[in-house]
Structure formats: C-alpha cells, structure tokens
Design a protein around this motif. Sequence first.
Motif, PDB file in Angstrom:
ATOM      1  N   GLY A 263       0.830  -1.200   0.000  1.00  0.00           N
ATOM      2  CA  GLY A 263       0.000   0.000   0.000  1.00  0.00           C
ATOM      3  C   GLY A 263       0.865   1.250   0.000  1.00  0.00           C
ATOM      4  N   HIS A 264       0.478   2.240   0.801  1.00  0.00           N
ATOM      5  CA  HIS A 264       1.181   3.527   0.779  1.00  0.00           C
ATOM      6  C   HIS A 264       1.393   4.210   2.122  1.00  0.00           C
ATOM      7  N   ASP A 265       0.393   4.090   2.999  1.00  0.00           N
ATOM      8  CA  ASP A 265       0.455   4.798   4.280  1.00  0.00           C
ATOM      9  C   ASP A 265       1.239   3.917   5.260  1.00  0.00           C
ATOM     10  N   ILE A 298       5.595  -4.313  -0.807  1.00  0.00           N
ATOM     11  CA  ILE A 298       5.170  -4.069  -2.186  1.00  0.00           C
ATOM     12  C   ILE A 298       4.799  -2.592  -2.290  1.00  0.00           C
ATOM     13  N   CYS A 299       4.928  -2.040  -3.472  1.00  0.00           N
ATOM     14  CA  CYS A 299       4.482  -0.679  -3.764  1.00  0.00           C
ATOM     15  C   CYS A 299       5.117   0.336  -2.815  1.00  0.00           C
ATOM     16  N   CYS A 300       4.440   1.447  -2.588  1.00  0.00           N
ATOM     17  CA  CYS A 300       5.113   2.535  -1.873  1.00  0.00           C
ATOM     18  C   CYS A 300       5.259   2.289  -0.382  1.00  0.00           C
ATOM     19  N   THR A 301       4.385   1.466   0.211  1.00  0.00           N
ATOM     20  CA  THR A 301       4.632   1.092   1.604  1.00  0.00           C
ATOM     21  C   THR A 301       6.010   0.457   1.701  1.00  0.00           C
ATOM     22  N   SER A 316       6.850  -5.316  -6.928  1.00  0.00           N
ATOM     23  CA  SER A 316       6.256  -4.016  -7.201  1.00  0.00           C
ATOM     24  C   SER A 316       4.842  -4.231  -7.744  1.00  0.00           C
ATOM     25  N   PHE A 317       4.191  -3.140  -8.084  1.00  0.00           N
ATOM     26  CA  PHE A 317       2.751  -3.138  -8.361  1.00  0.00           C
ATOM     27  C   PHE A 317       2.237  -4.370  -9.132  1.00  0.00           C
ATOM     28  N   LEU A 318       2.811  -4.633 -10.309  1.00  0.00           N
ATOM     29  CA  LEU A 318       2.257  -5.728 -11.123  1.00  0.00           C
ATOM     30  C   LEU A 318       2.736  -7.116 -10.685  1.00  0.00           C
ATOM     31  N   GLN A 337      -4.493   2.125  -1.388  1.00  0.00           N
ATOM     32  CA  GLN A 337      -4.095   2.404  -2.784  1.00  0.00           C
ATOM     33  C   GLN A 337      -3.263   1.295  -3.446  1.00  0.00           C
ATOM     34  N   CYS A 338      -3.599   1.084  -4.735  1.00  0.00           N
ATOM     35  CA  CYS A 338      -2.856   0.173  -5.626  1.00  0.00           C
ATOM     36  C   CYS A 338      -2.974  -1.301  -5.229  1.00  0.00           C
ATOM     37  N   VAL A 339      -3.989  -1.635  -4.420  1.00  0.00           N
ATOM     38  CA  VAL A 339      -4.190  -3.021  -3.998  1.00  0.00           C
ATOM     39  C   VAL A 339      -5.214  -3.677  -4.932  1.00  0.00           C
ATOM     40  N   ALA A 454       9.265   8.654 -12.231  1.00  0.00           N
ATOM     41  CA  ALA A 454       8.180   8.359 -11.300  1.00  0.00           C
ATOM     42  C   ALA A 454       7.389   7.154 -11.774  1.00  0.00           C
ATOM     43  N   GLY A 455       6.839   6.520 -10.865  1.00  0.00           N
ATOM     44  CA  GLY A 455       5.878   5.506 -10.773  1.00  0.00           C
ATOM     45  C   GLY A 455       5.404   4.442 -11.699  1.00  0.00           C
ATOM     46  N   CYS A 456       4.702   3.532 -11.098  1.00  0.00           N
ATOM     47  CA  CYS A 456       3.808   2.524 -11.694  1.00  0.00           C
ATOM     48  C   CYS A 456       4.439   1.506 -12.655  1.00  0.00           C
ATOM     49  N   ASN A 457       3.659   0.451 -12.859  1.00  0.00           N
ATOM     50  CA  ASN A 457       3.808  -0.465 -13.997  1.00  0.00           C
ATOM     51  C   ASN A 457       2.446  -0.470 -14.665  1.00  0.00           C
ATOM     52  N   SER A 484      11.478   7.265  -7.888  1.00  0.00           N
ATOM     53  CA  SER A 484      10.564   7.019  -6.772  1.00  0.00           C
ATOM     54  C   SER A 484       9.531   5.984  -7.194  1.00  0.00           C
ATOM     55  N   GLY A 485       8.710   5.558  -6.238  1.00  0.00           N
ATOM     56  CA  GLY A 485       7.599   4.655  -6.518  1.00  0.00           C
ATOM     57  C   GLY A 485       8.050   3.363  -7.165  1.00  0.00           C
ATOM     58  N   CYS A 486       7.208   2.851  -8.072  1.00  0.00           N
ATOM     59  CA  CYS A 486       7.531   1.579  -8.717  1.00  0.00           C
ATOM     60  C   CYS A 486       8.636   1.734  -9.758  1.00  0.00           C
ATOM     61  N   ALA A 487       8.936   2.959 -10.195  1.00  0.00           N
ATOM     62  CA  ALA A 487      10.074   3.167 -11.097  1.00  0.00           C
ATOM     63  C   ALA A 487      11.357   2.815 -10.355  1.00  0.00           C
ATOM     64  N   ALA A 526       8.920   6.969  -1.858  1.00  0.00           N
ATOM     65  CA  ALA A 526       7.587   6.646  -2.337  1.00  0.00           C
ATOM     66  C   ALA A 526       7.108   7.747  -3.281  1.00  0.00           C
ATOM     67  N   CYS A 527       5.888   7.560  -3.824  1.00  0.00           N
ATOM     68  CA  CYS A 527       5.367   8.591  -4.736  1.00  0.00           C
ATOM     69  C   CYS A 527       5.103   9.912  -4.026  1.00  0.00           C
ATOM     70  N   VAL A 528       4.710   9.879  -2.741  1.00  0.00           N
ATOM     71  CA  VAL A 528       4.539  11.160  -2.045  1.00  0.00           C
ATOM     72  C   VAL A 528       5.879  11.888  -1.928  1.00  0.00           C
ATOM     73  N   TRP A 560       3.143   4.941 -16.208  1.00  0.00           N
ATOM     74  CA  TRP A 560       2.139   5.388 -15.239  1.00  0.00           C
ATOM     75  C   TRP A 560       0.790   4.688 -15.477  1.00  0.00           C
ATOM     76  N   MET A 561       0.016   4.550 -14.391  1.00  0.00           N
ATOM     77  CA  MET A 561      -1.340   4.006 -14.549  1.00  0.00           C
ATOM     78  C   MET A 561      -2.328   4.675 -13.606  1.00  0.00           C
ATOM     79  N   SER A 562      -1.891   5.257 -12.481  1.00  0.00           N
ATOM     80  CA  SER A 562      -2.882   5.658 -11.474  1.00  0.00           C
ATOM     81  C   SER A 562      -3.274   7.131 -11.609  1.00  0.00           C
ATOM     82  N   GLU A 563      -4.422   7.452 -11.045  1.00  0.00           N
ATOM     83  CA  GLU A 563      -4.866   8.851 -11.048  1.00  0.00           C
ATOM     84  C   GLU A 563      -3.912   9.728 -10.241  1.00  0.00           C
ATOM     85  N   LYS A 564      -3.232   9.118  -9.267  1.00  0.00           N
ATOM     86  CA  LYS A 564      -2.227   9.877  -8.507  1.00  0.00           C
ATOM     87  C   LYS A 564      -1.136  10.376  -9.449  1.00  0.00           C
ATOM     88  N   ALA A 565      -0.787   9.542 -10.434  1.00  0.00           N
ATOM     89  CA  ALA A 565       0.258   9.940 -11.385  1.00  0.00           C
ATOM     90  C   ALA A 565      -0.203  11.139 -12.209  1.00  0.00           C
TER      91      ALA A 565
HETATM   92  O1  BF8 Z   1       2.128   5.663  -5.332  1.00  0.00           O
HETATM   93  S1  BF8 Z   1       4.122   4.062  -8.449  1.00  0.00           S
HETATM   94  S2  BF8 Z   1       1.726   1.653  -8.972  1.00  0.00           S
HETATM   95  S3  BF8 Z   1       2.639   1.969  -5.828  1.00  0.00           S
HETATM   96  S4  BF8 Z   1       0.738   4.753  -7.895  1.00  0.00           S
HETATM   97 FE1  BF8 Z   1       0.984   2.561  -7.213  1.00  0.00          FE
HETATM   98 FE2  BF8 Z   1       2.099   3.760  -9.209  1.00  0.00          FE
HETATM   99 FE3  BF8 Z   1       3.432   2.045  -7.836  1.00  0.00          FE
HETATM  100 FE4  BF8 Z   1       3.024   4.022  -5.215  1.00  0.00          FE
HETATM  101 NI1  BF8 Z   1       2.763   5.520  -7.088  1.00  0.00          NI
END
Ligand code: BF8
Length: 635
Positions: A263-265, A298-301, A316-318, A337-339, A454-457, A484-487, A526-528, A560-565
């Motif tokens: 997760g993230h928090d 896994i992920c940003c946690t 990581s995410f995927l 998030q991202c679960v 930054a981020g995601c798969n 940062s993040g999944c990158a 993490a992404c934050v 990237w994939m998430s709305e956070k991105a």
């Molecule tokens: O906040 S990088 S897949 S884990 S959204 Fe999710 Fe994207 Fe990974 Fe981290 Ni960021």
Amino acid sequence: MRTWEDFTTIEDVGAATKQVLDSLESRCSGCEFELWEDRWKAQQPQCKFGLEGVCCSLCGMGPCRITPKAPRGICGAEAAGIVGRNVMRMVASGTASHSDHGRHICHVMHSASPDGPYRITDEKKLLALAAEWEVETEGCDIYDIAHEVALVGLDDYGKPFGTARYLTRATKERQELWDREGIAPRAIDREIATCMHMTHMGNSTKPEALLRQAMRTGMADGWVGSMMATDFTDILFGTPIERITEGNLGCIEIDKVNIVVHGHDPAMSEMIAVAADQKDILEYARSKGAAGINITGICCTANEVTMRHGIRISASFLQQEHVILTGAVEAMVVDVQCVFPSITPISKCFHTKFITTSEICQIPGAIHVQIDDEKALDQAREIVRMACDAFAERDPNKVFIPAIKHHGTVGFSLETILKKLDGVTNSFVDERQTYKPLIDCIKSGVLRGAVAMAGCNNPKIPTAYGHVEIMKECIKNDIIVIASGCAAQSALKAGLLSKEAKELAGAGLRRVCDLADIPPILHMGACVDISRMMLLANRIAMDWGIDVPQVPVVACAAEWMSEKAVAIGHYVISTGIDTFLGVSPPVSGSPEMYKLLTEDVKNICGATFTIETDPDKLVKAIVNRVEEKRVELGL
Ligand code: BF8
Ligand code: SF4
C-alpha cells in the motif's frame, strides 16, 4: 493462456515472475484463479472512447460518446470540455488519495506520545518545521510541539482563506507565477471540491479553465498533501538515510514467517516492523516451527519501510499477485491504494491471510483490522501472530521461491544527498549547506542534467521495460536519475540501484558516482516523496540563481497508470519541470486539449507534457530536452 513473455522483455526483471508462473501448474493444479495477465487479455480490445477520453457519464442523460456523427453530448458539451473534465476528475482523485494519506499521518502525529505506539524520531526536523510555521517552541515539550504542528498542518486541508504554507519553499519566481496565473493552491479539500463542482453537469467546459483548476489541484497534492506526508513521516519514523536493500521475489524466505506489507500509508507497516522484532512474538513464530519473521514490501509502503529500516522489496505493483503464488506468504497486510481486489481469490488458493487495515480500502473476503492510532502496536502484534499461525498451515508442495533478487542502495532524502555532496567538497557556503557542487558538475558538463523517474507499472508497456531502458539510456548519457515509486523498484530489480551500476553510466556520471560514492540512480522514496524532488529542483534553482524551468531537469512517468500519477504530472509541470509520459492519458479525443497540455500550457508554467508511447523515442526526447536546456543556459 497467460505467457509472461507478452508482458516483459527484461530478462532480469521478469525472470523471477516467469519462473513462478512456469512452475504453477505442477504446484497448484487444483486451483481455480486468474491473474492480471489473463484479465488484460480478456479486456482486449479496450474501449476506444475511454482511451481517447471522449465518454461522459457525468449526468443521468448520458453516457454520451463523441463521434464524428455525434460531436456533442446531449447537453452540448464538446470533446475538449469532456476530455478536460475527465482529466480534472482524475487529478482530483489523485490529489485526494495522496493528501488523505498525508492527513492520516497528521492525525498519527497528533496522537504521538512518549508511551504510545507512535513517537517522535526526528526532533530536529520537527523543530525546523515548527520554526517555519511559527509554532512556539521555547520551553515547550517536544510532544506538545508535535501536536501543535500537526494542527497547523491539518489547517491547510480546510482553512477558509489564503494559500498553502509550503509554497514559500519555492523560488520567488515560482511563487509569483503561481499567484499571477491563479494556480497557487488554497486549502486541499477546497481544491478537490472545486474540481467536483466545476465538473458537475452544467458547469465548466472551457478547456483552459479546466486545465488551470487541474493544475491548482495538482499543486495541492505535490506542494501540500504529499509534502506533509513526507515531512511528518520523516519526523515520526526518521528521515531516510543511505541503506542497503534487496528487491524481487527472491526476498521471500522459505524457513520464515513471510509477511508482505503493501500500500502507501506506513502507519501500520511501521508497527508491524516493530512487532515482528519483539522477543515474545519471535518466540511465538519459533513455536510454530519458523526460523524467524521476514517482512518484505510491495508498492510505496515498501519504499517507506525500506528507506527507514532496510526492509526488502519483494514485489512491485504488477507482481502483487505473483508474490502470493510463491506459496510461502503467510500474510499480506495492506493499507491504502494500488491493492488488487483479486488478492482475495488468489490468497484463498494458498494459506495466505489477506488483511486490510484501512476503512479506505475494504475488499470482499479479506480479514479487516481497522487501524486505531492509539492501539496500532497491539493490532500489529495480533496480525503478526495471525501470520505465525498461518505458517503451520503452509503446504510445502505448493511452494516455489525463485532464487532471483538484486541488491541496491536506497534512502536518498535531500539530507542524504547534501551529506554526500559534502563528502565530495565542503558544500557549506556562509554557514549554509548548498547544492553548489552538484550545480558545478552540471555547469562543467560532467553531468548533463537530471531526470526524475516516477511511478507505476502498466500492462500497456512490457513490465519495467519503459523504466529500465529509459534509465539505462539516461545514465549512459551522463544524466543522473532520481527515482521514486515503482520506477525505483524496477531499477532495484534490474540492479540499477547498486553502486556497481555506475559501469553502465557515461564517463562523467561514473566519476561523480566514484567521488560521491553513490549509485547512478538515486532512490528517493515513495510517490509522495516526489515532493522531495520538487524541493530539490527549487533549491538547485535558488543556489544557481535561476528559475526551475531553466534547470536541465525533466521528469518521466514511463509506465504510469494511477490517477495519482495524473495529479503528480500536473504539479510537476506547474513547478516548471517538463514531464514525459510513456502511456497516453485519455486526451487524444480532443486535439484542442492535447495541444493545450503538450504546447500551450508552457505559457502558463514554463513546462509541458510530452506524450510518446515508444520508450526508445521517449528517451531520445528526454535527452534532447536536457541538452536544449543546457544550450538555453549557454552551457
Ligand atoms: O504511489 S508508483 S503503482 S505503488 S501509484 Fe501505485 Fe504507481 Fe506504484 Fe506508489 Ni505511485
Ligand atoms: Fe452527456 Fe452532458 Fe450529461 Fe455528460 S454532462 S453525460 S455530455 S449530457
């Protein structure tokens, strides 16, 4: 039939997953479940209207889909307005997610006490923030100061007047521009509410108005919610320092109780880490036949706990489904998030306990333990004991752990970077530590510039291919990478966070790696923690005497994939940093909106988005942009 080869081309990064999937049939022949690879295929072809962003379901007269035959929705909204509203809602959701995580950390800090589960670790950072926010500290107890600072932070979520406190950390030029262009964020919740209001049926369809509000809301994410999450997490659990870690499925250990935090928090995962170290809990694990307790993430946690404890990153995410398929995970403990909700059916095929811990992320079939900040350590102890009990139920015939993992160095907070710079040359100027040594490297051309990855798969890009190939090409061209993040996790799995990876770098960057004793790719968290990147870019600009858009720094979200991105992208360009996207956002259905984002937005903030789905072309564009900025500076 799933084939991992369809989704990855990077041998090292994908090999662990491939081995797990290849051995699955012999281990789990009776199990009925599917994986994201199967569902991705079942979803093809994906809806063109969705991909292009021209489907609107914002009111009950819809959904309306824009075609040459029907160029307007029932209310008369055109493609640009529909695309703009959809993107802005993505930004609102992304900002809400990061910022609500930040808000929980504020509450955790408000609950901190010397004898409670949460304590203050970085007093120096707390006192600096108290001074910045003019909170009285003279003769005060450190916990009283923490509570007061938490209240001031929470005020930035809902204050009725004024703009965000943190904006004064930016260059004078940025602050003036944000005011002038109307993109300085007010209270976080207000910006999110304004997005929802503006996109309600019968309100804004003017593309530029939608873009500006999306930027202001993104700014509330990066320069308020995320920044607060970063600062307060550092204060509570420690500012990251350089640490060695490992990544990939090979981090799961056969003889131990494996708990995967996801997760993230980090509020619950920090407590799990504490609980798993307690003597009676370790004895309990041994009483169940385990050699110990192995926590991985896994992920940003995972990024949060690896930076502060060196806890390893198993996936990581995927890979979140694949890690359970090792058959050796006793518990997956998730926060927000991202679960994937698919964790429930997959974990049921094994002995794995799937535990949710936040009201924000509740999933059918999971065991829910709602985190209570006052009792979080007791709850974590209970969860770890549950995992120990599950160890006894593990079926050895179902276990396969690939012997694949890579080591790397993590924990490059700004404090760590400054310390490293100080090791190269004395970086104190007039009593203040500066980024001058780094700037000198860029000016002399030893380093060409920097890229923030930054981020995601995303299954749309072969897993990690975007990140890894782009990062390799950047460092080869003497462009240092901050990830940062999944990158960052992709880099770790590809061995690129190791100091030995400097061998893949150009001669200039290699020299910098040698002198500063750093890897060519710096894991910033993490992404934050992209908020750390924003501060880094601004502090470099300040020490250089220029504004952010002039610094040869760009950002890239290759997978990237998430709305956070999407929210991140909006605050990164608003900060003046050109942003390169490897997956197209849903905007191509409106040439007007596309042009606004990729060209005209430069007139507002001095930076644009570049959209390019071919990673080879994307990295060329990145290197070119860095070189263009150098030419513009006369370097
Ligand atoms: O906040 S990088 S897949 S884990 S959204 Fe999710 Fe994207 Fe990974 Fe981290 Ni960021
Ligand atoms: Fe259709 Fe307009 Fe309603 Fe959207 S807001 S669904 S375009 S009528």
